[in-house]
Design a protein around this motif. Structure first.
Motif, PDB file in Angstrom:
ATOM      1  N   GLU A 176      57.323  38.201   7.835  1.00 60.47           N
ATOM      2  CA  GLU A 176      55.954  38.086   6.606  1.00 60.47           C
ATOM      3  C   GLU A 176      55.521  38.404   6.869  1.00 60.47           C
ATOM      4  N   VAL A 177      54.357  38.686   8.377  1.00 56.76           N
ATOM      5  CA  VAL A 177      53.866  39.349   9.359  1.00 56.76           C
ATOM      6  C   VAL A 177      53.687  40.632   9.045  1.00 56.76           C
ATOM      7  N   CYS A 178      54.663  41.500   9.579  1.00 56.85           N
ATOM      8  CA  CYS A 178      55.270  42.110   9.647  1.00 56.85           C
ATOM      9  C   CYS A 178      55.375  42.999   7.794  1.00 56.85           C
ATOM     10  N   LEU A 179      55.064  42.588   6.668  1.00 62.42           N
ATOM     11  CA  LEU A 179      55.423  43.104   5.611  1.00 62.42           C
ATOM     12  C   LEU A 179      53.535  42.911   4.827  1.00 62.42           C
ATOM     13  N   LYS A 180      52.959  42.491   5.990  1.00 65.79           N
ATOM     14  CA  LYS A 180      51.426  42.993   5.633  1.00 65.79           C
ATOM     15  C   LYS A 180      50.843  43.488   6.321  1.00 65.79           C
ATOM     16  N   LYS A 181      51.348  44.419   7.268  1.00 65.35           N
ATOM     17  CA  LYS A 181      50.396  45.588   8.064  1.00 65.35           C
ATOM     18  C   LYS A 181      50.427  46.034   7.961  1.00 65.35           C
ATOM     19  N   SER A 182      49.190  47.237   7.990  1.00 70.88           N
ATOM     20  CA  SER A 182      49.503  49.016   7.803  1.00 70.88           C
ATOM     21  C   SER A 182      50.142  49.814   8.856  1.00 70.88           C
ATOM     22  N   TYR A 183      50.761  50.559   7.517  1.00 71.93           N
ATOM     23  CA  TYR A 183      51.319  51.713   8.593  1.00 71.93           C
ATOM     24  C   TYR A 183      51.446  53.295   8.316  1.00 71.93           C
ATOM     25  N   LYS A 184      50.742  53.315   9.293  1.00 71.05           N
ATOM     26  CA  LYS A 184      50.397  55.123   8.626  1.00 71.05           C
ATOM     27  C   LYS A 184      50.650  56.451   9.895  1.00 71.05           C
ATOM     28  N   VAL A 185      51.497  57.752   8.859  1.00 69.88           N
ATOM     29  CA  VAL A 185      51.901  58.311   9.349  1.00 69.88           C
ATOM     30  C   VAL A 185      51.455  59.531   9.411  1.00 69.88           C
ATOM     31  N   TYR A 186      51.478  60.467  11.241  1.00 68.01           N
ATOM     32  CA  TYR A 186      50.923  61.965  10.607  1.00 68.01           C
ATOM     33  C   TYR A 186      51.556  62.580  11.374  1.00 68.01           C
ATOM     34  N   TYR A 187      51.173  64.326  10.614  1.00 74.89           N
ATOM     35  CA  TYR A 187      52.240  65.184  10.954  1.00 74.89           C
ATOM     36  C   TYR A 187      51.284  65.887  11.856  1.00 74.89           C
ATOM     37  N   PHE A 188      51.896  66.792  12.960  1.00 79.73           N
ATOM     38  CA  PHE A 188      50.197  67.275  13.815  1.00 79.73           C
ATOM     39  C   PHE A 188      51.371  69.025  13.598  1.00 79.73           C
ATOM     40  N   GLN A 189      50.047  70.081  12.684  1.00 74.33           N
ATOM     41  CA  GLN A 189      51.043  71.106  12.022  1.00 74.33           C
ATOM     42  C   GLN A 189      51.237  72.376  12.844  1.00 74.33           C
ATOM     43  N   GLN A 190      52.242  73.285  13.529  1.00 77.34           N
ATOM     44  CA  GLN A 190      51.969  73.722  14.340  1.00 77.34           C
ATOM     45  C   GLN A 190      50.732  75.066  14.023  1.00 77.34           C
ATOM     46  N   ASP A 191      49.994  74.953  12.770  1.00 75.38           N
ATOM     47  CA  ASP A 191      49.179  76.026  12.542  1.00 75.38           C
ATOM     48  C   ASP A 191      47.759  74.960  12.642  1.00 75.38           C
ATOM     49  N   GLY A 192      47.855  74.072  13.481  1.00 72.70           N
ATOM     50  CA  GLY A 192      46.751  73.239  14.371  1.00 72.70           C
ATOM     51  C   GLY A 192      45.765  72.024  13.841  1.00 72.70           C
ATOM     52  N   THR A 193      46.380  72.045  12.849  1.00 72.49           N
ATOM     53  CA  THR A 193      45.836  70.763  11.577  1.00 72.49           C
ATOM     54  C   THR A 193      47.179  69.358  11.398  1.00 72.49           C
ATOM     55  N   VAL A 194      46.273  68.586  10.874  1.00 70.57           N
ATOM     56  CA  VAL A 194      46.624  66.579  11.232  1.00 70.57           C
ATOM     57  C   VAL A 194      47.097  66.997   9.695  1.00 70.57           C
ATOM     58  N   ARG A 195      48.271  65.846   8.934  1.00 70.67           N
ATOM     59  CA  ARG A 195      48.613  65.473   7.509  1.00 70.67           C
ATOM     60  C   ARG A 195      49.028  64.427   7.641  1.00 70.67           C
ATOM     61  N   ASP A 196      47.496  63.696   6.650  1.00 71.72           N
ATOM     62  CA  ASP A 196      48.854  62.643   6.462  1.00 71.72           C
ATOM     63  C   ASP A 196      49.875  62.433   5.483  1.00 71.72           C
ATOM     64  N   ILE A 197      51.151  61.921   6.321  1.00 73.32           N
ATOM     65  CA  ILE A 197      52.050  61.837   4.676  1.00 73.32           C
ATOM     66  C   ILE A 197      52.514  60.759   4.601  1.00 73.32           C
ATOM     67  N   SER A 198      52.267  59.669   5.188  1.00 75.90           N
ATOM     68  CA  SER A 198      52.221  58.013   5.358  1.00 75.90           C
ATOM     69  C   SER A 198      52.949  57.431   4.228  1.00 75.90           C
ATOM     70  N   ALA A 199      52.851  58.379   3.308  1.00 77.53           N
ATOM     71  CA  ALA A 199      54.373  58.394   1.693  1.00 77.53           C
ATOM     72  C   ALA A 199      55.514  58.125   2.362  1.00 77.53           C
ATOM     73  N   LEU A 200      55.548  58.796   3.121  1.00 79.09           N
ATOM     74  CA  LEU A 200      57.324  59.332   3.239  1.00 79.09           C
ATOM     75  C   LEU A 200      57.799  59.767   2.326  1.00 79.09           C
ATOM     76  N   ASP A 201      57.065  59.743   1.011  1.00 83.86           N
ATOM     77  CA  ASP A 201      57.854  59.662  -0.495  1.00 83.86           C
ATOM     78  C   ASP A 201      59.098  61.230   0.017  1.00 83.86           C
ATOM     79  N   PRO A 202      60.310  61.050   0.376  1.00 84.22           N
ATOM     80  CA  PRO A 202      61.179  62.275   0.250  1.00 84.22           C
ATOM     81  C   PRO A 202      61.784  63.220  -1.031  1.00 84.22           C
TER      82      PRO A 202
END
Lengths: 383, 160
Positions: A321-347
């Motif tokens: 139950e606790v895990c389902l309430k937590k927030s999850y974020k994913v960031y992509y460190f790209q080769q061009d030196g920028t960082v992108r939020d890809i948290s939705a992970l939509d395939p």
């Protein structure tokens, strides 16, 4: 702290990470993930880092010297004093003047489990801070020192490190037995007054460190790090520690064992830690994607339990139950030196960077598409 | 001249006994609201569309019918492209594969003219996902799809 932003720091041209309860950093090698995580520790634990260095009589004369001591030999050039910018929650901080403050808190608030963790155990012996060269990264030396304290002092009267009653939930211990150690126990063998870790099998058969599997060698320092973070009894967290960084928790492990590690990471979240991982494992991202989908589509604690094949006892239900309430974020460190939020992970996202989970599933997707084309072509030719 | 070669999609539909020219519609009209799953900048290259599921319902009521066919101008002629608009869950993978098998069989046995337009395209079958895609790219189901000759589902097909 809610976010950390950097500009012109090592390979990172510009990036802002807004932290969730669990934050994953993905991306190819040498895109700055580890540097970013070390910078996070530096910003959170500057006082403690300085105190630890001074405790071992290590002195420095300039910011560059300090950064060589902290990030490791040859790394100070990555922080360019005139160009590098750091901001916490949108407010810029000048690292030189921040580090020169004399009244920074010295309690450790971020526990860092580095990628080089296998080096913190030599022949089954833990290594103290002073066992390293001054040019070795601070996070490796500090982690090694903690394991040394744990094994040589805190567990001084313990002959068996795993399994150990009261350390980790029974369900987790069973998974670790099944997927990491098999029928072996992680034990202490006292050799010439030094406490050496070995694996013990049936009939007290002893396996020294160098004959362990690669996965076992990687997993043991990680397990000890978790022991540090998960005190016995009813205490949820260690001291003042609020943050945990684990670099590449999947290293050397079979996917079944990676699932166990993912479960242990979720246990850290349940205990109130904020966790940051760097990873190259699609398996780790699949767990976060599943949690994200459960949150979007009203998944239940039973769904999460099913994911990990966990029983339906009240403690595990509460954990899920606790895990389902937590927030999850994913960031992509790209080769061009920028960082992108890809948290939705939509395939199926139109943006290939998100759909390919920061490059981790791009190859699989390409394989599927090429194979489907070959099959389709063959069916057409034989029709 | 080979059978079907240089025919337009509309002519191929008209020459298919199970269909007939009245089921053909201009542009993406046959897709109705499902046309939101298709993006194409050069609409003049569209050779019309057919709601296959609807057109074949009375003749094959219990069969796993495929949803739509499109005509698309490529190179020197038109090709047929086949799209199935369907939820993308792992549990639906076998359902869509059965539909593809049925479509291939129908093309070979009952729609040879359309089949010849289909053969001009290297991989003309698309699964367009309604809602979220819940199949991971490393999953056995994704490999099962590839093995059947079907691409990983997308929410939007970009015709280029």
């Amino acid at each position: 702290m809610k976010s950390l932003s950097v500009r012109q720091f090592g390979p990172i041209k510009e990036g802002c990470v807004e932290f969730g309860d669990l934050t994953l950093l993905v991306g190819p090698q040498a895109t700055g993930k580890s540097l970013f995580l070390q910078l996070l520790k530096l910003v959170i634990d500057a006082g403690g880092i300085k105190a630890e260095l001074k405790r071992f009589n290590i002195r420095w004369n300039s910011l560059a010297d300090f950064l060589e001591l902290y990030f490791g030999e040859g790394m100070s050039a990555l922080y360019r004093e005139q160009e590098t910018e750091t901001a916490v929650d949108g407010e810029k901080i000048d690292l030189a003047s921040y580090l020169s403050k004399s009244r920074l808190p010295t309690e450790e608030r971020l526990f860092y489990i580095p990628a080089q963790r296998v080096m913190t155990i030599r022949d089954g012996l833990t290594r103290p801070f002073t066992d390293y060269r001054a040019g070795d990264p601070f996070v490796v030396r500090a982690f090694s020192e903690r394991l040394h304290q744990l094994v040589q002092t805190e567990f001084a009267r313990v002959d068996q490190l795993f399994p150990q009653e009261g350390k980790l939930r029974r369900e987790y211990r069973q998974f670790i037995e099944r997927h990491v150690f098999g029928s072996f126990q992680l034990a202490i063998d006292v050799e010439r007054f030094q406490r050496r870790m070995v694996l013990k099998g049936a009939g007290d058969r002893v396996l020294p460190f160098l004959v362990w599997s690669a996965g076992q060698r990687e997993f043991v320092p990680l397990l000890l790090g978790l022991y540090w973070l998960i005190p016995s009894g009813k205490v949820s967290q260690r001291g003042e520690v609020e943050w945990v960084v684990i670099e590449e928790p999947e290293m050397g492990l079979h996917p079944k064992a990676i699932s166990v590690v993912a479960l242990l990471v979720l246990e850290l979240l349940r205990r109130g830690y904020r966790v940051c991982l760097s990873t190259h494992s699609p398996h780790v991202l699949e767990v976060v994607w599943a949690l994200h989908m459960f949150q979007l589509y009203s998944g239940t604690e039973a769904d999460l339990r099913e994911l990990f094949e966990l029983p339906a006892n009240p403690a595990i239900r509460d954990f899920a139950e606790v895990c389902l309430k937590k927030s999850y974020k994913v960031y992509y460190f790209q080769q061009d030196g920028t960082v992108r939020d890809i948290s939705a992970l939509d395939p199926a996202a139109s943006d290939v960077r998100e759909a390919g989970w920061g490059g981790l599933t791009e190859f699989s997707a390409n394989i599927s598409n090429v194979v489907s084309r070959v099959v389709s072509r063959s069916v057409r030719q034989t029709a | 001249m080979k059978h079907g070669e240089s025919l337009t999609f509309k002519q191929a539909v008209a020459q298919t006994a199970d269909l007939g020219e009245w089921v053909w519609q201009p542009g993406l009209q046959a897709l109705g609201t499902d046309s939101q799953h298709i993006q194409c900048a050069e609409t003049q290259r569209l050779g019309g569309s057919v709601n296959l599921d609807e057109a074949l319902k009375s003749r094959y009521p219990a069969e796993p019918r495929w949803d739509y066919a499109l005509g698309w101008h490529r190179g020197s002629g038109e090709v047929a492209i086949w799209v199935e608009v369907h939820p993308a869950y792992t549990g639906e993978v076998e359902v869509v594969i059965r539909k593809l098998q049925w479509l291939r069989n129908w093309l070979a046995t009952s729609a040879p003219v359309l089949d010849s337009l289909t053969k001009h395209e290297e991989n003309p079958f698309f699964w367009l996902a309604t809602g979220s895609v819940s199949i991971t790219k490393n999953s056995p189901q994704a490999r099962r799809l590839a093995k059947s000759g079907l691409r990983y589902p997308v929410r939007v097909l970009r015709l280029e």
